[in-house]
Design a protein around this motif. Structure first.
Motif, PDB file in Angstrom:
ATOM      1  N   LEU A  70      -0.629   0.793   5.581  1.00 24.67           N
ATOM      2  CA  LEU A  70      -0.264  -0.070   4.331  1.00 24.67           C
ATOM      3  C   LEU A  70      -0.353   0.741   3.364  1.00 24.67           C
ATOM      4  O   LEU A  70       0.274   0.499   2.177  1.00 24.67           O
ATOM      5  CB  LEU A  70       0.031  -1.285   4.934  1.00 24.67           C
ATOM      6  CG  LEU A  70       1.804  -1.492   4.353  1.00 24.67           C
ATOM      7  CD1 LEU A  70       2.591  -1.557   5.051  1.00 24.67           C
ATOM      8  CD2 LEU A  70       1.715  -3.697   4.804  1.00 24.67           C
ATOM      9  N   ALA A  73       1.967   2.733   0.918  1.00 27.05           N
ATOM     10  CA  ALA A  73       3.339   1.959  -0.393  1.00 27.05           C
ATOM     11  C   ALA A  73       2.353   1.775  -1.261  1.00 27.05           C
ATOM     12  O   ALA A  73       1.188   1.423  -1.532  1.00 27.05           O
ATOM     13  CB  ALA A  73       3.386   0.974   0.579  1.00 27.05           C
ATOM     14  N   MET A  80       2.123  -7.897  -3.373  1.00 24.32           N
ATOM     15  CA  MET A  80       1.461  -7.995  -1.844  1.00 24.32           C
ATOM     16  C   MET A  80       3.194  -7.627  -0.783  1.00 24.32           C
ATOM     17  O   MET A  80       3.267  -7.158   0.171  1.00 24.32           O
ATOM     18  CB  MET A  80       1.334  -9.149  -0.756  1.00 24.32           C
ATOM     19  CG  MET A  80      -0.738  -9.381  -1.430  1.00 24.32           C
ATOM     20  SD  MET A  80      -1.129  -8.152  -0.272  1.00 24.32           S
ATOM     21  CE  MET A  80      -2.512  -8.704  -0.565  1.00 24.32           C
ATOM     22  N   TRP A  81       4.189  -8.025  -1.821  1.00 24.16           N
ATOM     23  CA  TRP A  81       5.662  -7.657  -1.449  1.00 24.16           C
ATOM     24  C   TRP A  81       5.971  -6.291  -2.216  1.00 24.16           C
ATOM     25  O   TRP A  81       5.871  -6.797  -3.475  1.00 24.16           O
ATOM     26  CB  TRP A  81       6.176  -9.120  -1.384  1.00 24.16           C
ATOM     27  CG  TRP A  81       6.206  -9.520  -0.018  1.00 24.16           C
ATOM     28  CD1 TRP A  81       5.166  -9.283   1.318  1.00 24.16           C
ATOM     29  CD2 TRP A  81       6.316 -10.610   0.440  1.00 24.16           C
ATOM     30  NE1 TRP A  81       5.098 -10.128   2.145  1.00 24.16           N
ATOM     31  CE2 TRP A  81       6.433 -11.367   1.802  1.00 24.16           C
ATOM     32  CE3 TRP A  81       7.772 -11.222   0.093  1.00 24.16           C
ATOM     33  CZ2 TRP A  81       6.159 -12.219   2.219  1.00 24.16           C
ATOM     34  CZ3 TRP A  81       7.771 -12.440   0.352  1.00 24.16           C
ATOM     35  CH2 TRP A  81       6.895 -13.140   1.713  1.00 24.16           C
ATOM     36  N   HIS A 138       8.080  -3.191   7.207  1.00 23.39           N
ATOM     37  CA  HIS A 138       6.753  -3.962   5.547  1.00 23.39           C
ATOM     38  C   HIS A 138       5.270  -4.711   6.287  1.00 23.39           C
ATOM     39  O   HIS A 138       4.464  -4.718   5.657  1.00 23.39           O
ATOM     40  CB  HIS A 138       7.744  -4.733   4.899  1.00 23.39           C
ATOM     41  CG  HIS A 138       6.980  -6.316   4.871  1.00 23.39           C
ATOM     42  ND1 HIS A 138       6.019  -6.892   4.043  1.00 23.39           N
ATOM     43  CD2 HIS A 138       7.107  -7.206   6.195  1.00 23.39           C
ATOM     44  CE1 HIS A 138       5.914  -8.229   4.543  1.00 23.39           C
ATOM     45  NE2 HIS A 138       6.788  -8.488   5.690  1.00 23.39           N
ATOM     46  N   ILE A 139       5.937  -4.750   7.860  1.00 22.80           N
ATOM     47  CA  ILE A 139       3.806  -5.842   7.797  1.00 22.80           C
ATOM     48  C   ILE A 139       2.844  -4.943   8.670  1.00 22.80           C
ATOM     49  O   ILE A 139       3.213  -3.112   9.157  1.00 22.80           O
ATOM     50  CB  ILE A 139       3.844  -6.560   9.123  1.00 22.80           C
ATOM     51  CG1 ILE A 139       4.430  -5.751  10.527  1.00 22.80           C
ATOM     52  CG2 ILE A 139       4.721  -7.820   9.653  1.00 22.80           C
ATOM     53  CD1 ILE A 139       4.438  -6.241  12.398  1.00 22.80           C
ATOM     54  N   GLY A 140       1.597  -5.262   8.240  1.00 23.91           N
ATOM     55  CA  GLY A 140       0.536  -4.263   8.329  1.00 23.91           C
ATOM     56  C   GLY A 140       0.008  -4.207   9.853  1.00 23.91           C
ATOM     57  O   GLY A 140      -0.453  -2.721   9.910  1.00 23.91           O
ATOM     58  N   ARG A 141       0.873  -4.700  11.287  1.00 19.71           N
ATOM     59  CA  ARG A 141       0.696  -4.188  12.370  1.00 19.71           C
ATOM     60  C   ARG A 141       1.968  -4.177  12.822  1.00 19.71           C
ATOM     61  O   ARG A 141       2.292  -5.270  13.139  1.00 19.71           O
ATOM     62  CB  ARG A 141      -0.266  -4.820  12.731  1.00 19.71           C
ATOM     63  CG  ARG A 141      -1.759  -4.462  12.064  1.00 19.71           C
ATOM     64  CD  ARG A 141      -2.814  -4.968  13.419  1.00 19.71           C
ATOM     65  NE  ARG A 141      -3.151  -6.456  13.370  1.00 19.71           N
ATOM     66  CZ  ARG A 141      -3.910  -7.237  14.712  1.00 19.71           C
ATOM     67  NH1 ARG A 141      -4.003  -5.938  15.120  1.00 19.71           N
ATOM     68  NH2 ARG A 141      -3.989  -8.089  15.070  1.00 19.71           N
TER      69      ARG A 141
ATOM     70  N   VAL B 934      -0.448 -10.074  12.116  1.00 21.85           N
ATOM     71  CA  VAL B 934       0.312  -9.363  11.851  1.00 21.85           C
ATOM     72  C   VAL B 934       0.870  -9.037  10.753  1.00 21.85           C
ATOM     73  O   VAL B 934       0.407  -7.437  10.735  1.00 21.85           O
ATOM     74  CB  VAL B 934       1.175  -9.775  12.519  1.00 21.85           C
ATOM     75  CG1 VAL B 934       0.970  -9.899  14.067  1.00 21.85           C
ATOM     76  CG2 VAL B 934       2.524 -10.218  11.849  1.00 21.85           C
ATOM     77  N   GLY B 935      -0.322  -9.143   9.579  1.00 19.76           N
ATOM     78  CA  GLY B 935      -0.387  -8.649   8.218  1.00 19.76           C
ATOM     79  C   GLY B 935       0.992  -8.185   7.617  1.00 19.76           C
ATOM     80  O   GLY B 935       1.855  -7.779   6.893  1.00 19.76           O
ATOM     81  N   GLY B 983      -4.645  -2.938   8.607  1.00 21.75           N
ATOM     82  CA  GLY B 983      -3.670  -4.134   8.668  1.00 21.75           C
ATOM     83  C   GLY B 983      -3.433  -5.414   8.208  1.00 21.75           C
ATOM     84  O   GLY B 983      -2.118  -6.338   8.654  1.00 21.75           O
TER      85      GLY B 983
END
Lengths: 479, 1078
Positions: A70, A73, A80-81, A138-141, B934-935, B983
């Motif tokens: 991520l 981005a 963080m968003w 948008h989530i890391g995983r 899950v980030g 992540g």
């Protein structure tokens, strides 16, 4: 447009329920003119090509981001968003006008919705489909996104039901389901028309299946009307709930600039505002390209523009209330944050927001501008920009200016963020353009309701009958 | 499978079952995001090695000449963590950032894999046999001309080396240390007869430092910091620190007052102070004028010096008159009763004793340039980098026919050598050291060598034994046996190694003869020309450059400027504005001296530098030295002419200079957001007077009431938390009340204190000490969780307590892990940060290749690109806030706050995580489950302290370009802690692995965990002993008492987060009658 000789030109400020279609004579004209829009053109292929290309750019960026992480981005902790959540909220907001126009205005018997509601509804479904991608992007995983869904598993781990992000999952999926159902139910009579006019046997079978064997009987119309009314009533609270839930993503956080009880109504108003703007953005070029100005008349646009003006006012009031509360609360964190928002490092974004969403829509107090499609279209672009920046202003400056001064920071999106933004428009318009060539973007059945039926058997009296009937109030009554 | 005995074959149903199971298993394995790795257990375990259980070896740190004792934790044959040796008299269990980073020297990916020999322009691998043969041949031909440059170190090796050199007819070696404070040592020898008396700050009432950066790099930093923290920990009786210098170093930032003198005027100031203490204050006006300071400030200091007993003046300036300054300072110290009390000459630190001077190096360069040196051997030193290019060391080396390096790493000197015989790292070597007079510290290998290297002493023995003449002096085949023979044989030696330190003496070589130069008859002129002064100083982390190849030290933000991975020019904000220079604008500094070059680096406007001065840190600007050092920053030595202090032979590090704005600018790679607290009470302070010290010169109602009212914390006593009867009422703490506790006493002097007292009184009691925390703060520790744990709300009838049930079978709910951080002790040195990196496998993210893609094809290759985006991963970070000085004046105060996960009892991060990746454990920990994350990063957004860190890239994935642990750096990883994948969110865990290990150990031994039985990595390392960790619900832990100290407060208490980290307010010692800033 303005050159068209229009009977309403002298008396334009109609009650919205009275919006008529004097340029439409009979059902054949409706069927012919609207189904003519379903023929693919060179321009359509070009548009679809561009949309698919943009979508593919976004898809490529996603692949790239999943591979590297991520970090590609522009996130700059503690921001963080960023663009993904901004764009998510933007598309959810866009999705609101559709249901508002098709459901709430239906319940309120607002006649000006008739010719634009299908377009708005399709927009809703595709906008929610677009928005729904972003929480995953948008989530890391992202490959673990299903952990947000409550499903039985041997570990007996459920999602954290206190988390607004879990509420989002429910809100978005419910909204997508209901708005898709609503769109489909409203389509059934039109599907039957298409089926009847279709010559290709394969397509005819598909349309026959989708139209559920519609025979245009009175009983069917009665059931249809009931179902439609029920779904309209069912969708109405969703219009309010979905964006309220989305707003709780922010309001239930303790971040200065987020933690405000005003957020749910503020978000709903903003969403409707942005959705109407998006309807303008789409319908104004369409009515011109398809030469359907006599369907989507200036009266329609005028009425919708008034609603736009009203929601702009509500949103603007919410903006000002935020500043007032920041001052009135005596909370130094809020006060410093709001000062920083308008006069500090993020002044430009806040002023884009205020000018696009509060100042420019004031022009709609002018009837001339309300009836000027070119201005409405330009304004709608500004409002779209302003509403994207509204979410930017909520997400980024708040996170960049929180409690810990040591962690105050800047934020700049990367090319990956921008590729996703582009890709989201590509994805949205790809679906919209495909829809536009398969199914009518104007509701055949509902338009027919408000035009005088050809009643040869009764000679010239048909016109009087039609004029007596309140079209929207007596849906199906004349068939 | 089939139970059907009739069927010989496999039944169809069974076949399908197996097929299904195998397919599912294959899919499950194939879908795993992790590479499948093999675990191969030992068939025959090596001695003393149990898989998964650590061994601990006592050895000696060689990262600087101090020779602190370390305990190396070794797991499965690999050293994974260095901690201070508590038995060692010098560092008493603490260890600085540099010392802890020795591991990254050991596992440096750029280390030489084996011996190398020059072929043309390149060094190519060779064998030890060939290399030793070549060395032996060359030495035989060299005779008396061979020169050995060794790192300055104490212990037997220098004498051993001299014996070896003598066996080949060569002169004694040159012990080189670019970091050594030569001028102070020379002055100390003259004044006290020892080079470095131990400094006991606890005895002092006043400490004046004239450029003596005793917390940065001046002498043995760790013991000085320990002593300083102990002194400041005395609170009311603590010594005041006045810092005199052109640049406010880390030591300067810890000072209560800064006298910003012009470089070069220190001697005048020191002499004037000396005379004033002696009764003649006539010189002060002139000195003040030369220094550009207010004479009243110096007069007041002189008065204070004369009154305070004992007071000490320490001098560590770097000008050409440095020894003079130090002599003057010593004279004052003698007059103010410091000798024997503060300066303990009887317990001399001997680590730096034998260091050669820059003048000695210059003499060597002259000999080399003249062609008089046929063979040059260099070990552990990098003079081609750490001496000014104007000296011409590199050019002179070209005149040496045969150059041998024993360096482990490719560095600037080694690059010029013909033969490289890589030495073992200190953690792979045998040796001893003499940290203090009469004390020997032992050094033993902690693990088998990482690469095909050899300890230099063994190489020397092998070469000597291959030589017919030299053979006789070297009976033992290895240095280890040589050492064992010296220390009473192998058995006795093995015993000594157990503790790593013993009283005794090492084999010492005579100190190099140094002619005492007469005092210069005319004042020493500054080198260079220009309107400005350039001050060059060794970085507290990188030293003069040795630390630059260790990513921890590059990544660790400079304690003063908070800049990493970059060089910078410190310039006063007002000067910068005058010159039109903004932060990050490139600035060129030239001295105009012969052989010098300009240095260009981004400007860092810094309040703590005198307006006529620019300052640049040493340590960066390497042209070699591996992937983490090469090409990063500038080396300010290029701007220096190489002028010396004639008395000590030390290199003068100040020069006159011109400062111009160069084109262009760069973003400053800084971890600093806003350096101001904006009134948010994050770093709070009180003055000693407010604490209830005998009011010296501070008059007022508040001060008086402060002295007469018993302190709240003492009244309520310890064990408060464990008392269930006390807290029956729920928390009444209101945000409004507590927003004020840190800020209300900002007014001047007594009036402000009185106002605060009145304001506190209005809150309804408990605030009877002005500026003190209210009694309610302790309820912060009594979080909803802790409260239940203590049974405060325990309702025996209720069954709805879940894990927090105080009678829960796990027993966990009886504990509340907590931490106190004493800001009166914290110096901001950042050793805790490195300890955390080492313990918790935190990746470094600032290397140039770890940036992000700026387009699909190009990458942001700026060093620290990720830090520019705020993506550093320091689980504990040192925030440095300035108070005052808004007008650009020198009267500002610095507060350091180590900020880490506060383990809130009512954590904002927990309810927002949609997947329960973060939750609260019954023993008060805010737990982060990496595998479940899950980030979404919502937890970080909702964290007011911003102490959650996200894995933006695959920093732990070897296949990624951002991989933070290139082989063999990954050998250092702590097996008890997961290496996080991309992540996922991570953060401080309160070293949960240590907690659980201690609990398991206690369970195995059938007992409870004892008070203060273990601690976290940060607390363990802290050379200020500012961090205390433990169970706040158990009065046997120190933390339980400290948490109810009257200085205690929670950061953002008004947010009702009920943090487990309690800060104890900093204690300021403002000059008498000066306004207090609290």
């Amino acid at each position: 447009m303005a050159t068209m000789a229009h009977p309403d030109a002298r008396r334009p400020n109609l009650p919205s329920a009275d919006v008529q279609l004097p340029g439409v004579r009979d059902y054949e004209q409706v069927d012919n003119e609207i189904t003519a829009t379903l023929r693919p053109t060179g321009g359509w292929f070009l548009g679809l090509g561009v949309a698919v290309l943009c979508m593919l750019i976004g898809a490529a960026a996603w692949t790239y981001q999943i591979y590297w992480g991520l970090g590609q981005a522009g996130y700059a902790p503690p921001v963080m968003w960023g663009v993904y959540i901004i764009t998510f909220v933007f598309w959810v907001g866009i999705g609101h006008a559709g249901t508002l126009i098709s459901a709430i205005l239906y319940l309120f018997r607002a006649g000006f919705r008739t010719t634009i509601y299908r377009c708005a509804e399709a927009m809703t479904v595709f906008a929610v489909m677009t928005a729904g991608l972003f929480p995953i992007i948008h989530i890391g995983r992202p490959w673990k996104f299903f952990w947000l869904i409550p499903y039985p598993n041997w570990r007996l781990i459920w999602p954290q039901f206190k988390s607004p992000l879990v509420w989002d999952v429910f809100a978005i999926s419910t909204y997508l389901t209901v708005s898709t159902t609503f769109l489909y139910i409203g389509l059934i009579p039109d599907l039957a028309v298409l089926r009847d006019r279709e010559t290709n046997p394969v397509r005819k079978r598909i349309l026959a299946f989708l139209s559920l064997g519609w025979r245009n009987s009175e009983r069917e119309w009665r059931h249809f009307a009931r179902a439609y009314l029920f779904l309209a009533a069912f969708s109405t609270p969703l219009v309010l709930s979905v964006h309220s839930v989305v707003s709780l993503d922010f309001a239930s956080g303790i971040v200065p600039g987020w933690h405000a009880t005003i957020f749910p109504p503020y978000f709903v108003a903003g969403a409707i505002f942005s959705g109407i703007a998006m309807v303008f953005t789409i319908i104004i070029p369409l009515r011109k390209w398809w030469r359907l100005e006599h369907y989507v008349t200036l009266n329609h646009l005028d009425a919708a523009a008034k609603m736009c003006l009203f929601t702009s006012g509500v949103a603007g009031l919410a903006y000002l209330t935020e500043f007032f509360i920041a001052w009135y609360s005596g909370n130094p964190y809020e006060q410093q944050y709001f000062w920083n928002r308008v006069f500090g490092q993020w002044w430009w974004s806040a002023w884009i927001l205020l000018i696009c969403n509060m100042v420019l829509p004031l022009s709609l107090f002018s009837q001339r501008l309300r009836r000027n499609p070119t201005w409405l279209w330009i304004l709608s672009l500004f409002i779209n920009l302003g509403m994207w920046y509204e979410r930017f202003v909520i997400v980024v400056p708040s996170l960049s200016h929180e409690f810990e001064p040591w962690q105050w920071t800047h934020y700049m999106p990367s090319w990956v963020d921008m590729a996703f933004l582009l890709g989201s428009f590509g994805w949205f318009f790809m679906w919209f353009l495909l829809f536009a060539k398969q199914l009518p973007l104007m509701a055949l059945a509902e338009i027919k309701e408000i035009i005088p039926p050809k009643m040869h058997a009764f000679g010239g009296v048909g016109h009087h009958l039609a004029a007596e009937a309140r079209p929207a109030a007596a849906k199906g009554g004349h068939h | 499978m089939s139970t059907d005995t009739k069927s010989a074959g496999v039944k169809r149903r069974d076949f399908l079952k197996v097929l299904g199971a195998a397919g599912a298993a294959g899919t499950a394995v194939g879908c795993s995001s992790q590479q499948v790795e093999k675990l191969i257990p030992y068939l025959v375990s090596p001695d003393n090695t149990v898989a998964g259980v650590s061994n601990y070896y006592a050895t000696t740190c060689r990262e600087c000449a101090s020779a602190c004792g370390v305990i190396a934790e070794v797991r499965d044959g690999r050293a994974i963590k260095l901690e201070g040796n508590p038995e060692h008299p010098l560092n008493r269990g603490a260890l600085c950032a540099k010392g802890q980073s020795a591991l990254q020297g050991l596992y440096n990916p750029d280390r030489f894999r084996g011996p190398m020999v020059r072929q043309g322009n390149a060094l190519v691998p060779t064998t030890w046999e060939t290399a030793l043969q070549q060395l032996g041949q060359r030495l035989r031909g060299a005779g008396a001309g061979a020169v050995f440059v060794n790192q300055a170190e104490s212990g037997s090796f220098p004498a051993f080396l001299d014996q070896w050199l003598a066996a080949f007819g060569a002169p004694p070696h040159l012990a080189y240390d670019a970091d050594a404070p030569l001028a102070t040592m020379e002055a100390n020898r003259q004044s006290f007869g020892v080079a470095w008396p131990s400094i006991d700050f606890t005895a002092a009432r006043l400490v004046v430092s004239i450029g003596a950066d005793f917390l940065d790099h001046w002498g043995p930093v760790v013991p000085q910091q320990l002593s300083w923290a102990d002194a400041r920990g005395k609170l009311q009786d603590a010594p005041r620190l006045v810092y005199i210098g052109a640049r406010r170093s880390l030591t300067g930032l810890n000072a209560d007052e800064w006298i910003a003198v012009r470089p070069g005027s220190e001697l005048a100031v020191a002499n004037a102070l000396r005379d004033a203490v002696g009764g003649n204050s006539g010189g002060i006006a002139q000195a003040a004028q030369a220094a550009g300071v207010d004479p009243a400030q110096l007069t007041r200091l002189a008065t204070e010096l004369a009154a305070a007993r004992p007071a000490v003046v320490l001098a560590g300036t770097s000008g050409a008159d440095a020894t003079e300054v130090a002599l003057a300072a010593n004279a004052i110290s003698q007059a103010t009763g410091a000798v024997g009390t503060i300066l303990r000459t009887g317990e001399a630190v001997t680590g730096f004793d034998r260091t050669a001077s820059h003048a000695d190096l210059r003499a060597l360069v002259q000999r080399m340039a003249a062609g008089a040196v046929p063979v040059l051997l260099v070990r552990g030193a990098n003079p081609a980098f750490t001496s000014p290019p104007a000296l011409g060391f590199a050019q002179a080396m070209a005149r040496v026919p045969f150059k041998v390096s024993f360096s482990s790493y490719p560095d600037e000197t080694t690059d010029l050598c013909d033969l490289v015989l890589p030495d073992h790292h200190a953690l792979e070597s045998w040796g001893d050291a003499q940290p203090l007079a009469g004390t020997v510290a032992y050094q033993q290998p902690t693990m088998s060598p990482v690469f095909n290297t050899r300890q230099t002493a063994d190489v020397l023995i092998a070469v000597a034994q291959g030589d017919a003449q030299a053979r006789g002096g070297f009976a033992q085949p290895t240095f280890r046996e040589w050492l064992a023979a010296r220390n009473g044989g192998p058995t006795a030696f093995a015993g000594l190694l157990q503790t790593g330190v013993a009283s005794g003496t090492v084999l010492t070589a005579p100190a190099p003869a140094r002619a005492a130069a007469p005092p210069p008859s005319v004042p020493v002129q500054q080198q260079g020309q220009g309107d400005f002064f350039l001050v060059v100083y060794p970085s507290p982390l990188l030293g003069t450059g040795a630390g630059a190849n260790k990513p921890w030290l590059q990544e660790l933000a400079d304690p003063v400027t908070k800049i990493a991975w970059q060089s910078w020019v410190e310039i006063h904000p007002l000067t910068a504005r005058r010159l039109g220079i903004a932060a990050g604008d490139h600035v060129t500094v030239t001295t105009g001296g012969a052989g010098t070059r300009a240095i260009t680096a981004p400007a860092y406007p810094y309040l703590g530098v005198q307006p006529d001065t620019v300052a640049v840190a040493l340590g960066r600007g390497h042209t070699s030295y591996g992937r983490y050092a090469r090409g990063i920053g500038v080396n300010p030595l290029v701007a220096l002419t190489g002028a010396e202090d004639p008395r000590s032979g030390a290199l003068a590090l100040t020069a006159r200079a011109q400062v111009t704005r160069a084109g262009g600018s760069s973003d400053l790679v800084t971890t600093e957001g806003s350096a101001r607290q904006h009134g948010r009470g994050i770093a709070q302070a009180v003055t000693a007077a407010e604490l209830g010290a005998p009011a010296v010169g501070v008059q007022g109602e508040g001060a008086t009431s402060a002295t007469t009212t018993p302190p709240q914390g003492l009244e309520s006593g310890s064990g408060q938390l464990a008392d269930p009867g006390r807290g029956g009422e729920p928390q009444t703490t209101q945000a409004g009340e507590h927003a004020g506790t840190g800020r209300e006493s900002q007014g001047a002097g007594g009036a402000g204190a009185a106002g605060a007292a009145a304001a506190a009184g209005a809150h309804g009691g408990g605030h009877d000490i002005p500026g003190m925390a209210s009694h309610e703060f302790t309820q912060g520790l009594r979080s909803p969780v802790a409260a239940e744990a203590q049974g405060l709300y325990a309702d025996s009838a209720s069954k709805d307590k879940g894990l927090y049930d105080p009678n829960h079978w796990s027993g966990m709910a009886n504990r509340r892990w907590a931490m106190t951080i004493d800001l009166a002790r914290c110096t901001g040195c950042s050793a805790c940060v490195v300890a955390c990196y080492a313990e918790n496998n935190i990746p470094t993210v600032g290397a140039p290749w770890q940036g992000r893609a700026t387009s699909p094809v190009t990458w942001d290759e700026r060093p620290g690109a990720n830090i520019l985006k705020g993506r550093e991963m320091t689980w504990i970070r040192l925030e440095r806030y300035f108070e005052g000085g808004e007008d650009g004046g020198s009267d500002f105060e610095t507060r350091f706050v180590p900020m880490l996960c506060q383990h809130c009892g009512n954590a904002p991060c927990e309810p927002v995580c949609p997947v329960y990746a973060t939750y609260h454990s019954p023993d008060g920990l805010n737990v982060q489950v990496y595998n479940r994350c899950v980030g979404t990063r919502y937890c970080s957004n909702n964290c007011p302290y911003k102490v959650r860190y996200f894995n933006w890239f695959g920093f732990g994935e070897p296949a990624r370009r951002q991989y933070a642990f290139p082989e063999p750096l990954n050998w250092q990883l702590n097996p008890d802690v997961t290496v996080r994948g991309k992540g996922v969110m991570e953060k401080c865990t309160f070293c949960v692995q240590r907690i659980r290990e201690a609990e398991n150990r206690a369970r195995l031994e059938g007992r409870e965990v004892r008070g203060d039985e273990f601690t976290t990595a940060c607390a363990q390392a802290c050379p200020s002993r500012a961090i205390t960790f433990g169970d706040a619900a158990d009065a046997t832990w120190s933390v339980a008492q400290l948490a109810v100290d009257r200085r205690a407060y929670h950061v953002f208490e008004e947010l009702n987060t009920y943090t487990a980290v309690v800060y104890l307010k900093k204690v300021n010692h403002p000059p008498a009658a000066a306004p207090a800033r609290a």
